[in-house]
Design a protein around this motif. Structure first.
Motif, short mmCIF file in Angstrom:
data_model
loop_
_atom_site.label_atom_id
_atom_site.label_comp_id
_atom_site.label_asym_id
_atom_site.label_seq_id
_atom_site.Cartn_x
_atom_site.Cartn_y
_atom_site.Cartn_z
N LEU A 30 0.83 -1.21 0.00
CA LEU A 30 0.00 0.00 0.00
C LEU A 30 0.86 1.26 0.00
N ARG A 31 1.97 1.24 0.74
CA ARG A 31 2.84 2.42 0.81
C ARG A 31 3.58 2.66 -0.49
N SER A 32 3.84 1.59 -1.23
CA SER A 32 4.65 1.72 -2.45
C SER A 32 3.88 2.27 -3.64
N SER A 33 2.56 2.29 -3.55
CA SER A 33 1.74 2.71 -4.69
C SER A 33 1.36 4.18 -4.59
N ALA A 34 1.55 4.89 -5.72
CA ALA A 34 1.14 6.30 -5.77
C ALA A 34 -0.30 6.44 -6.23
N THR A 35 -0.89 5.35 -6.73
CA THR A 35 -2.29 5.38 -7.17
C THR A 35 -3.19 4.94 -6.02
N MET A 36 -4.48 5.17 -6.17
CA MET A 36 -5.45 4.76 -5.16
C MET A 36 -5.47 3.23 -5.09
N MET A 37 -5.26 2.71 -3.90
CA MET A 37 -5.21 1.26 -3.75
C MET A 37 -5.87 0.84 -2.45
N CYS A 38 -6.60 -0.27 -2.50
CA CYS A 38 -7.21 -0.82 -1.30
C CYS A 38 -7.21 -2.34 -1.38
N ILE A 39 -7.42 -2.96 -0.21
CA ILE A 39 -7.48 -4.42 -0.12
C ILE A 39 -8.92 -4.80 0.20
N LEU A 40 -9.47 -5.72 -0.59
CA LEU A 40 -10.86 -6.16 -0.41
C LEU A 40 -10.90 -7.60 0.09
N ASN A 41 -11.91 -7.91 0.87
CA ASN A 41 -12.12 -9.31 1.25
C ASN A 41 -12.96 -9.99 0.18
N GLU A 42 -13.32 -11.24 0.41
CA GLU A 42 -14.07 -11.99 -0.60
C GLU A 42 -15.46 -11.43 -0.83
N HIS A 43 -15.94 -10.58 0.08
CA HIS A 43 -17.25 -9.94 -0.07
C HIS A 43 -17.14 -8.52 -0.63
N ARG A 44 -15.94 -8.18 -1.14
CA ARG A 44 -15.68 -6.89 -1.79
C ARG A 44 -15.72 -5.72 -0.80
N VAL A 46 -13.78 -3.21 1.93
CA VAL A 46 -12.45 -2.65 2.12
C VAL A 46 -11.90 -3.04 3.49
N LEU A 47 -10.69 -3.64 3.48
CA LEU A 47 -10.02 -4.02 4.72
C LEU A 47 -8.86 -3.08 5.05
N ALA A 48 -8.23 -2.53 4.02
CA ALA A 48 -7.10 -1.62 4.21
C ALA A 48 -6.99 -0.74 2.97
N LEU A 49 -6.33 0.39 3.10
CA LEU A 49 -6.21 1.32 1.99
C LEU A 49 -4.99 2.21 2.20
N ASN A 50 -4.56 2.86 1.13
CA ASN A 50 -3.39 3.73 1.25
C ASN A 50 -3.81 5.20 1.30
N ALA A 51 -2.82 6.07 1.50
CA ALA A 51 -3.09 7.50 1.62
C ALA A 51 -3.66 8.08 0.34
N ALA A 52 -3.21 7.57 -0.81
CA ALA A 52 -3.74 8.07 -2.09
C ALA A 52 -5.23 7.78 -2.22
N TYR A 53 -5.67 6.66 -1.68
CA TYR A 53 -7.09 6.31 -1.72
C TYR A 53 -7.89 7.29 -0.87
N LEU A 54 -7.37 7.62 0.31
CA LEU A 54 -8.04 8.60 1.16
C LEU A 54 -8.12 9.95 0.48
N ASP A 55 -7.00 10.36 -0.14
CA ASP A 55 -6.99 11.66 -0.83
C ASP A 55 -7.98 11.67 -1.99
N GLY A 56 -8.01 10.56 -2.75
CA GLY A 56 -8.92 10.48 -3.88
C GLY A 56 -10.38 10.51 -3.46
N MET A 57 -10.68 9.91 -2.32
CA MET A 57 -12.04 9.91 -1.81
C MET A 57 -12.36 11.19 -1.03
N LYS A 58 -11.30 12.00 -0.82
CA LYS A 58 -11.44 13.22 -0.01
C LYS A 58 -11.99 12.90 1.38
N VAL A 59 -11.41 11.87 1.97
CA VAL A 59 -11.79 11.41 3.31
C VAL A 59 -10.57 11.51 4.22
N HIS A 60 -10.77 11.99 5.44
CA HIS A 60 -9.65 12.16 6.36
C HIS A 60 -9.44 10.96 7.27
#
Length: 264
Positions: A30-44, A46-60
């Motif tokens: 997650l830290r190595s990616s500059a693009t929005m990235m998240c980890i999903l479980n088998e039910h789709r 979100v279990l984890a996400l990176n800072a770019a994902y938070l910025d893209g979603m405009k969520v703090h």
């Protein structure tokens, strides 16, 4: 309508979130990616996400996204079409993100799709986005996960569309310009003056098209301000007729403009 509706129980979800966030491999990914990235479980979810994902979603706060599905996190306008949420509504069968996720889960191979969607901001205003979505399966312990990356190409798509429109419009103007110039060579003195007027109108239109394209390619599109002007419908139709009357497509055809307007 498309993807399974089931979700993990709250207890199971929290356990998965804890396991994933403690994984050094997942954290490094997650830290190595500059693009929005998240980890999903088998039910789709979100279990984890990176800072770019938070910025893209405009969520703090990441806690506002954990447990949600991708469409719910981005506030897709169709994420609540069905009570089961993202992936289960009638529009989801054509969603590039939903297709990539389900296909990756079924095949066990990375799947990439383009996703065009409309989402609401925190004020409820709709915004259109285009993402390149890549879903890649992975296994952490005994859990089958999915690495989901989203690259926002909305600006590139906008510029590509503007370029196509510009080339289409400019081609019509240049064709009319060339045809009128050829007619001018064989025109009688009585016809010459009218053709010169057509050339002036076409040249002015060409100048406006170039100026408009320059403005549309400006990176500061948020600073656009409309410049309202009153126009006469008769003048507009006359200008369009002058543009196309000598156009090659109008050969052997009669161009008729009609309008019937009542004062409001």
């Amino acid at each position: 309508y498309f993807a399974p509706a089931e979700r993990a129980s709250r207890e199971s979800l929290l356990e998965s979130i804890e396991r994933v966030t403690q994984s050094q491999v997942v954290s490094a990914l997650l830290r190595s990616s500059a693009t929005m990235m998240c980890i999903l479980n088998e039910h789709r979810q979100v279990l984890a996400l990176n800072a770019a994902y938070l910025d893209g979603m405009k969520v703090h706060n990441a806690d506002d996204i954990l447990g949600l599905r991708p469409g719910e996190a981005i506030r897709c306008t169709h994420s609540d079409d069905h009570p089961a949420g993202c992936g289960t509504g009638p529009h989801c069968r054509n969603c590039g993100a939903a297709i990539a996720i389900v296909a990756a889960q079924r095949t066990g191979k990375p799947v990439q799709r383009e996703c065009v969607l409309s989402a609401r901001d925190h004020r409820g205003h709709p915004h259109d986005y285009t993402f390149v979505v890549r879903a890649s399966p992975c296994v952490e312990g005994r859990e089958h996960l999915l690495v989901l990356s989203l690259c926002d190409i909305s600006t590139q798509k906008l510029h590509a569309g503007l370029e196509r429109a510009f080339l289409h419009d400019i081609s019509n103007v240049v064709a009319a310009l060339g045809a009128t110039t050829q007619l001018l060579k064989i025109a009688t003195p009585a016809e010459t003056q009218a053709l010169i007027g057509d050339l002036e109108d076409i040249s002015e239109r060409l100048t406006r098209e170039l100026l408009l394209q320059k403005l549309l390619l400006n990176e500061n599109q948020s600073q656009y301000r409309p410049n309202w002007q009153k126009v006469r419908i008769e003048d507009t139709l006359a200008s369009v007729k002058r543009l196309f009357v000598n156009h090659p497509a109008a050969s052997s055809k009669e161009l008729v403009t009609e309008h019937s307007l009542q004062a409001i």
